[in-house]
Design a protein around this motif. Structure first.
Motif, PDB file in Angstrom:
ATOM      1  N   PHE A 205      -6.236  -3.841   7.248  1.00 47.10           N
ATOM      2  CA  PHE A 205      -6.798  -3.903   5.894  1.00 47.10           C
ATOM      3  C   PHE A 205      -7.793  -5.060   5.819  1.00 47.10           C
ATOM      4  O   PHE A 205      -7.421  -6.229   5.938  1.00 47.10           O
ATOM      5  CB  PHE A 205      -5.674  -4.109   4.872  1.00 47.10           C
ATOM      6  CG  PHE A 205      -6.148  -4.145   3.449  1.00 47.10           C
ATOM      7  CD1 PHE A 205      -6.584  -2.999   2.822  1.00 47.10           C
ATOM      8  CD2 PHE A 205      -6.162  -5.329   2.731  1.00 47.10           C
ATOM      9  CE1 PHE A 205      -7.025  -3.020   1.506  1.00 47.10           C
ATOM     10  CE2 PHE A 205      -6.597  -5.374   1.422  1.00 47.10           C
ATOM     11  CZ  PHE A 205      -7.030  -4.212   0.806  1.00 47.10           C
ATOM     12  N   HIS A 207     -10.524  -5.099   3.318  1.00 48.50           N
ATOM     13  CA  HIS A 207     -11.358  -4.947   2.123  1.00 48.50           C
ATOM     14  C   HIS A 207     -11.716  -6.332   1.570  1.00 48.50           C
ATOM     15  O   HIS A 207     -10.849  -7.181   1.377  1.00 48.50           O
ATOM     16  CB  HIS A 207     -10.611  -4.140   1.061  1.00 48.50           C
ATOM     17  CG  HIS A 207     -11.513  -3.523   0.038  1.00 48.50           C
ATOM     18  ND1 HIS A 207     -12.215  -4.275  -0.882  1.00 48.50           N
ATOM     19  CD2 HIS A 207     -11.841  -2.228  -0.210  1.00 48.50           C
ATOM     20  CE1 HIS A 207     -12.911  -3.474  -1.654  1.00 48.50           C
ATOM     21  NE2 HIS A 207     -12.702  -2.223  -1.273  1.00 48.50           N
ATOM     22  N   SER A 260     -10.220   1.309  -7.813  1.00 48.24           N
ATOM     23  CA  SER A 260      -9.894   1.058  -6.400  1.00 48.24           C
ATOM     24  C   SER A 260     -10.243  -0.368  -5.990  1.00 48.24           C
ATOM     25  O   SER A 260      -9.511  -1.002  -5.212  1.00 48.24           O
ATOM     26  CB  SER A 260     -10.640   2.057  -5.508  1.00 48.24           C
ATOM     27  OG  SER A 260     -10.261   3.385  -5.800  1.00 48.24           O
ATOM     28  N   THR A 261     -11.335  -0.895  -6.518  1.00 49.91           N
ATOM     29  CA  THR A 261     -11.723  -2.275  -6.207  1.00 49.91           C
ATOM     30  C   THR A 261     -10.698  -3.261  -6.746  1.00 49.91           C
ATOM     31  O   THR A 261     -10.360  -4.255  -6.088  1.00 49.91           O
ATOM     32  CB  THR A 261     -13.107  -2.581  -6.806  1.00 49.91           C
ATOM     33  OG1 THR A 261     -14.053  -1.628  -6.325  1.00 49.91           O
ATOM     34  CG2 THR A 261     -13.579  -3.976  -6.414  1.00 49.91           C
ATOM     35  N   ALA A 264      -7.688  -3.416  -4.410  1.00 49.38           N
ATOM     36  CA  ALA A 264      -7.961  -4.259  -3.238  1.00 49.38           C
ATOM     37  C   ALA A 264      -7.908  -5.736  -3.606  1.00 49.38           C
ATOM     38  O   ALA A 264      -7.388  -6.565  -2.838  1.00 49.38           O
ATOM     39  CB  ALA A 264      -9.321  -3.898  -2.650  1.00 49.38           C
ATOM     40  N   ASN A 268      -5.383  -8.527  -1.995  1.00 45.14           N
ATOM     41  CA  ASN A 268      -5.894  -9.758  -1.386  1.00 45.14           C
ATOM     42  C   ASN A 268      -5.360 -11.005  -2.084  1.00 45.14           C
ATOM     43  O   ASN A 268      -5.094 -12.021  -1.434  1.00 45.14           O
ATOM     44  CB  ASN A 268      -7.421  -9.757  -1.419  1.00 45.14           C
ATOM     45  CG  ASN A 268      -8.027  -8.812  -0.396  1.00 45.14           C
ATOM     46  OD1 ASN A 268      -7.464  -8.608   0.672  1.00 45.14           O
ATOM     47  ND2 ASN A 268      -9.167  -8.233  -0.722  1.00 45.14           N
TER      48      ASN A 268
END
Length: 510
Positions: A205, A207, A260-261, A264, A268
């Motif tokens: 991952f 992103h 979706s952003t 992510a 994070n």
């Protein structure tokens, strides 16, 4: 010289005869043992097995411990396997002759290859590690390779290994994992094990989204960050109130608003792995449970576009809907055909999904954030998104001025500009998604002037405003005509639709 040569020939001949005799004796013993195993009573076989085990203990003083990648029938990830893998990564690079290499964005990761042995030593005690596989004999649908680490050590060190060494390895492995952890994006819809029940495949991952780069209202952003921090530090609180340590988020809004952003950015921020569940690839509730138990703690579980993933709406019919279905025989047949096709694809039910979210099975594992996304929240069953299951509902709407400033800083490195005030006014009068804003701000050619990008955005916003104005005017005209009850004027060439044959004949005569 000849005598010496003759003696050598005689010796070779004698050795050959000895090996031939030895081979025939071994073959005879194996044949006799096979006959004994076949015809010996079960009681005597148990005695011989017990005797052979005792003999093995006398002749072989070494002990083996296996650490499988997955444990149990539900294929739950084994945290010990991951810790051992991290611990051996540094030692295998210095000792092993056969290694496997995987590349990340920042570095290369070396791991020991299959059946390669790595020697470790702690406080004068030597131990051997190796990576092994159990390959299934049959190639059935549910069978697959079982991967495990094997630890071998002398029996006299049993107490040291079980009390001290294993704890040291697990602690070191977890510390290494936290220091240079590779976070992963898991999916059940593809990869090496895509045809195996209850298996996950993954990629690294990477992103880059963070809360600093997410284009949304600052107050809403702060509210989400505070909620995540509270959840992350509330292990004792959840145990005190008797609830599984999890948090549910429902993200809803038009397409292109950054759902979706945001997922992510949440992953994070928490430094969690991401498990993206493709519900259409899950065949039953039992398989969904297997996937659930295979999810590790400290993870974000995502089901995107849940309104499209499964037919979860319409399962609780009202009395009126039942009567209408019973009246229309054609509709019943058509619906039964559609339902039978749907059942062939998947048998996951709404109750199975609810049990996954907050039922008994949701307590397997901990520290999870479950996120659903949808473009049409009104289509979802209220039982699925009620408070307690989806604890926080977050609406991601069209782009405002604060969101635009974040995008301008990301794409053009601009904190302020004389054109910002005009853009502010246009954004208040139009409905534009952050995705549309980003597309216009992104340079189309290398080293494109930021002024040109802002001009393109302003023109796009003006066009959007004109289209919205025309649409509103057209809707007003339609509403005025419908409220007045007047028919729209006929154009030349329009035919009069009537069931009166006299009117049809008059039309023909004319």
């Amino acid at each position: 010289m000849k005598k010496q040569k003759k003696n050598s020939t005689t010796m070779n001949k004698t050795m050959g005869e000895i090996w031939s005799l030895f081979g025939s004796k071994i073959a005879s013993i194996l044949v006799m043992w096979a006959m004994i195993e076949r015809y010996m009573p079960r009681y005597f076989r148990a005695l011989t097995d017990r005797f052979s085990q005792k003999l093995d203990k006398l002749l072989n003083p070494y002990i083996e411990i296996k650490f499988f990648e997955y444990s149990g029938n539900y294929m739950r990830s084994n945290d010990a396997f991951s810790a051992i893998e991290n611990y051996l990564s540094s030692k295998s690079a210095a000792q092993a002759r056969k290694l496997t290499c995987s590349a990340t964005r920042n570095s290369l990761v070396l791991k020991v290859d299959d059946y390669e042995e790595v020697i470790d030593e702690l406080k004068g005690v030597k131990l051997a590690w190796s990576l092994r596989k159990i390959v299934p004999v049959d190639k059935s649908f549910s069978s697959f390779e079982k991967i495990y680490y094997r630890l071998t050590f002398h029996g006299r060190h049993r107490k040291f290994v079980t009390k001290t060494y294993l704890k040291y390895v697990l602690d070191e492995g977890k510390a290494i994992s936290m220091g240079k952890r590779q976070r992963k994006l898991y999916t059940n819809g593809g990869g090496e094990y895509s045809d195996k029940i209850g298996k996950w495949s993954h990629v690294i991952f990477e992103h880059p989204a963070t809360f600093e780069t997410v284009a949304m209202d600052p107050e809403k952003k702060k509210e989400i960050i505070d909620d995540l921090n509270t959840f992350k530090n509330s292990k004792e609180y959840y145990a005190k109130i008797g609830k599984p340590w999890k948090r549910g988020y429902l993200l809803f809004g038009p397409p292109g608003t950054g759902k979706s952003t945001l997922i992510a950015a949440i992953a994070n921020f928490l430094s969690y792995d991401v498990y993206d569940i493709e519900l259409t690839a899950v065949k039953s509730n039992a398989e969904l449970r297997k996937l659930l138990t295979g999810i590790s703690s400290r993870s974000v579980v995502v089901i995107e576009d849940i309104d499209c993933s499964l037919k979860l709406t319409g399962q609780r019919k009202t009395e009126n809907e039942k009567d209408e279905t019973e009246d229309g025989a054609v509709g019943v047949v058509k619906k039964q055909v559609e339902e039978s096709k749907e059942e062939k694809k998947t048998q996951v039910t709404l109750s199975g999904l609810l049990n996954f979210i907050d039922g008994i099975w949701s307590a397997s594992g901990g520290e999870r954030v479950i996120i659903f996304t949808t473009n049409y929240v009104e289509k979802l069953d209220q039982a699925l998104i009620r408070r307690g299951r989806m604890d926080k509902h977050i609406e991601l709407s069209y782009c405002g001025f604060e969101g635009f400033k974040v995008l301008a800083r990301n794409y053009l490195n601009l904190e302020s500009h004389q054109g910002f005030e005009e853009i502010r006014g246009l954004l208040e009068e139009t409905k534009v998604t952050p995705a549309d804003i980003a597309e216009n701000l992104m340079p189309k050619v290398g080293n494109e002037d930021p002024e040109r990008c802002l001009e393109r955005l302003i023109q796009a916003l003006k066009n959007s405003k004109e289209e919205a104005t025309k649409k509103i005017e057209k809707e007003k005209e339609t509403a005025t005509i419908e409220s007045s009850g007047e028919d729209s004027p006929m154009e030349i060439g329009d035919e009069v639709k009537t069931s009166d044959p006299k009117m049809k004949n008059k039309k023909k005569d004319a």
